[in-house]
Design an enzyme around this catalytic site. Structure first.
Site, PDB file in Angstrom:
ATOM      1  CG  HIS A 121      -1.767   1.129   1.143  1.00  0.00           C
ATOM      2  ND1 HIS A 121      -1.921   2.054   2.385  1.00  0.00           N
ATOM      3  CD2 HIS A 121      -2.500   1.819   0.577  1.00  0.00           C
ATOM      4  CE1 HIS A 121      -2.583   3.094   2.176  1.00  0.00           C
ATOM      5  NE2 HIS A 121      -3.136   2.799   0.818  1.00  0.00           N
ATOM      6  CD  GLU A 124      -2.923   2.541  -3.901  1.00  0.00           C
ATOM      7  OE1 GLU A 124      -3.579   3.600  -3.903  1.00  0.00           O
ATOM      8  OE2 GLU A 124      -3.058   1.648  -2.944  1.00  0.00           O
ATOM      9  CG  HIS A 125      -0.229   6.085  -0.775  1.00  0.00           C
ATOM     10  ND1 HIS A 125      -0.739   7.493  -0.272  1.00  0.00           N
ATOM     11  CD2 HIS A 125      -0.935   5.253  -0.491  1.00  0.00           C
ATOM     12  CE1 HIS A 125      -1.863   7.197   0.446  1.00  0.00           C
ATOM     13  NE2 HIS A 125      -1.807   5.903   0.098  1.00  0.00           N
ATOM     14  CD  GLU A 203      -4.378   6.417   3.086  1.00  0.00           C
ATOM     15  OE1 GLU A 203      -4.367   5.241   2.972  1.00  0.00           O
ATOM     16  OE2 GLU A 203      -4.678   7.212   2.013  1.00  0.00           O
TER      17      GLU A 203
END
Length: 373
Positions: A121, A124-125, A203
């Protein structure tokens, strides 16, 4: 929905009680706290001492790719493979002058290891922060060509990046996607990593503060052994995110972001052969990544019930019941999805009719099947 991992169309529970009767039992001693978390080996359901809320979730998992879709599926498509291993799928739809481009990489949190969670993840950023020849951050560039739907997502088994644009912008999108597939690392430095690390950690904080959110972390640990690749959340742990280094991210890219580990799906007002020519032009010279090992199928089997109670400040008590089950793409998985739709697909479903309307022991009920490889 058989007991344990044997899903064969039966509806069984401990002691042979039907699932409807089991969910409607008037007394469950474990449900005596503000939030009760009841977990069995292979299914998850929610309830409360006063039966204000009930939901049922089936969690299914395993590891091995599904067979390719047949050519006579309802959605026609053409499939191509470049010399470097990149797979291209094209669906022609000429109803509107738009095109959707979706790039899937066969990598997710299951490819992480204990102590290095959250990397899929986090990366992905990083993929949105620009590449060597793009001239800016990805989202800003793609918005300028009229994108109406764009983002990226990460899950246990895959990471994908998608956008919908006017068909005249297809070549621009293919260039940007190819540049970050082939030349992303040149634009990523320690400052960019630190910035996006902070975004991801925020997040996680936001997610952890949502009602009932802590259930999933505990559920995965109960369903899967500690070294199982599905035993941790995709978001990862705060400690692992903080420890992620620039070298770790570079190695992640080099290992998993090669064209031989990717699929590009293009759907819209296009001609398949033309799309293939343009994809081959932009992606064809990107060298393939290293060969990747296939993770063997590992569906945990539980011989006994596992129960856990959690407390939190939440509006209603919940009970979760979870089973492991068949892997994604199998006949058993399709049958299980059909059973889930029949049991809880909408307010006219059997579970909702029985538990909410008739017996009035719940305010909601849900049965969901999460299929993993």
């Amino acid at each position: 929905v058989g007991h344990g991992s044997d899903f064969r169309g039966r509806v069984l529970t401990p002691a042979g009680v039907s699932i409807l009767e089991y969910c409607a039992l008037p007394a469950l001693p474990v449900l005596s706290t503000t939030e009760s978390f009841h977990r069995m080996a292979s299914c998850t359901y929610y309830c409360s001492p006063t039966f204000l809320k009930l939901a049922l979730v089936v969690v299914v998992a395993a590891v091995v790719s599904a067979p390719a879709r047949a050519a006579d599926e309802l959605i026609p498509y053409q499939q191509f493979t470049l010399d470097n291993g990149l797979t291209l799928i094209v669906h022609e739809d000429h109803k509107a002058p738009i095109v959707a481009v979706n790039v899937w990489y066969h990598v997710g949190s299951r490819n992480e290891t204990p102590g290095k969670t959250g990397y899929a993840h986090l990366f992905e950023h990083l993929m949105f922060q620009g590449s060597a020849n793009s001239g800016g951050e990805y989202l800003e560039l793609i918005e300028k060509v009229g994108a109406t739907d764009l983002n990226g997502t990460t899950w246990f088994d895959r990471t994908n990046y998608y956008q919908t644009v006017p068909k005249g912008a297809l070549d621009r999108v293919l260039f940007l996607e190819s540049d970050r597939m082939g030349h992303m690392l040149e634009a990523i430095d320690q400052a960019v990593l630190d910035e996006q690390r902070g975004v991801v950690q925020n997040e996680k904080r936001q997610g952890d503060n949502e009602p009932y959110s802590m259930i999933w972390e505990r559920m995965l640990k109960q369903l899967f052994p500690p070294d199982h690749p599905y035993s941790w959340e995709t978001i990862g742990s705060m400690a692992d995110l903080e420890a992620a280094s620039l070298e770790d991210m570079q190695e992640w890219f080099k290992t998993y972001y090669g064209p031989n580990n990717a699929v590009i799906a293009v759907a819209g007002d296009v001609e398949a052969e033309t799309v293939f020519e343009r994809v081959n032009y932009w992606f064809g010279d990107i060298p393939p990544g290293p060969p990747l090992s296939v993770i063997e199928e590992w569906i945990p089997r539980h011989a006994t019930e596992r129960r856990e109670v959690m407390q939190d400040r939440v509006p209603q008590d919940r009970v979760y019941l979870a089973w492991t089950g068949p892997r994604w793409g199998t006949t058993d998985a399709h049958e299980l999805q059909l059973a889930a739709d029949i049991l809880s697909g909408g307010k006219n479903s059997r579970l909702y009719e029985r538990l909410v309307y008739r017996d009035q022991i719940a305010t909601d009920v849900d049965l969901a099947a999460f299929f993993f490889e």
